[in-house]
Scaffold this motif. Sequence first.
Motif, PDB file in Angstrom:
ATOM      1  N   ASN A 124       6.390   4.816   0.885  1.00 27.83           N
ATOM      2  CA  ASN A 124       5.258   5.474  -0.064  1.00 27.83           C
ATOM      3  C   ASN A 124       5.328   4.783  -1.473  1.00 27.83           C
ATOM      4  O   ASN A 124       4.492   5.634  -1.973  1.00 27.83           O
ATOM      5  CB  ASN A 124       4.714   7.804  -0.317  1.00 27.83           C
ATOM      6  N   ASP A 148       2.275   2.283   5.726  1.00 25.90           N
ATOM      7  CA  ASP A 148       2.863   2.438   5.547  1.00 25.90           C
ATOM      8  C   ASP A 148       3.925   0.906   4.904  1.00 25.90           C
ATOM      9  O   ASP A 148       4.822   1.298   6.329  1.00 25.90           O
ATOM     10  CB  ASP A 148       3.728   3.419   5.022  1.00 25.90           C
ATOM     11  N   VAL A 155       0.308   5.692   8.729  1.00 28.53           N
ATOM     12  CA  VAL A 155       0.319   6.501   7.801  1.00 28.53           C
ATOM     13  C   VAL A 155      -1.221   8.051   7.953  1.00 28.53           C
ATOM     14  O   VAL A 155      -1.572   9.238   7.922  1.00 28.53           O
ATOM     15  CB  VAL A 155       0.865   6.844   6.405  1.00 28.53           C
ATOM     16  N   ARG A 178      -0.462  14.165   4.936  1.00 26.88           N
ATOM     17  CA  ARG A 178       0.780  13.744   5.802  1.00 26.88           C
ATOM     18  C   ARG A 178       1.540  12.667   4.794  1.00 26.88           C
ATOM     19  O   ARG A 178       3.019  13.938   4.854  1.00 26.88           O
ATOM     20  CB  ARG A 178       0.716  12.726   7.261  1.00 26.88           C
ATOM     21  N   ARG A 179       1.888  13.180   3.892  1.00 24.49           N
ATOM     22  CA  ARG A 179       3.218  11.745   2.947  1.00 24.49           C
ATOM     23  C   ARG A 179       3.047  12.663   1.851  1.00 24.49           C
ATOM     24  O   ARG A 179       1.367  13.170   0.976  1.00 24.49           O
ATOM     25  CB  ARG A 179       2.626  10.255   3.110  1.00 24.49           C
TER      26      ARG A 179
END
Length: 259
Positions: A124, A148, A155, A178-179
């Motif tokens: 990230n 990513d 992602v 999601r991240r």
Amino acid sequence: MDAEKTKYPIRKLCKIFSVSESGFHAWKSRPESSRSKENRVLSLHVKAEFEASRKTYGSPRIKLELESKGVPAGKHRIARIMRESGIRARKPKKFRVTTQSSHKLERAPNLVERRFAEFGSAANRLWVTDLTYVWTQQGWLYLCVFLDVYSRKVVGFSVEDSMETRMVNEGLKMALNRRQIKDGLIIHSDQGIQYASREFRDLLGVFKVVQSMSRKGDCWDNSIAESFFATIKRELIDRQSWISKEQAKTAITEWIECL
């Protein structure tokens, strides 16, 4: 005649094809010619090369492949074997331009400059994104992905009927949901109008994401995204004809989610 003899009497077939029964039986008892044996073996080689090319090679390319392996054969002979075997190379895929960079919107600087390993040294820290197209019998379908760089995993993505900015934003929203990201995440793209749009840049601003763009017309500046698209096209998209958009969308989604 030989192929039809199980369905019809030999006498009737000989009459239809104006061949004598004695001539037919003489032909059947005659040993296979060396030319016929060569054609049978060559046919196996041709079919093998055709399948290895994912059914894309025509007779000229197959000829070159066979010659490189020590199997000489003329182009016309190979073409005849392909016709007799019902082998036909796939037509080239339809082409669609996805990068509309001829616009007057503001462009972000190229912060990454191909230093993917440096900027993507942890999860990230650097995401890359791009668009590609899929032809179906119902028309064009478009795929946007966010990758990513550290893990090379998708992602976020979206599959839509049009290339409007909304599809890019939907893919980004999926990735952000999601991240867990920190301030300073860089998202790198080409100079397409979708990525230069006010809507996309506003969304980046909300999450304090830094924007980076490739140089105009330089695919190597976004090579990781290009590599991903090459893989999904080779392993999925280009392996069959898509009857409907929904069929293609379902298959693409399943392929990505199983990575």
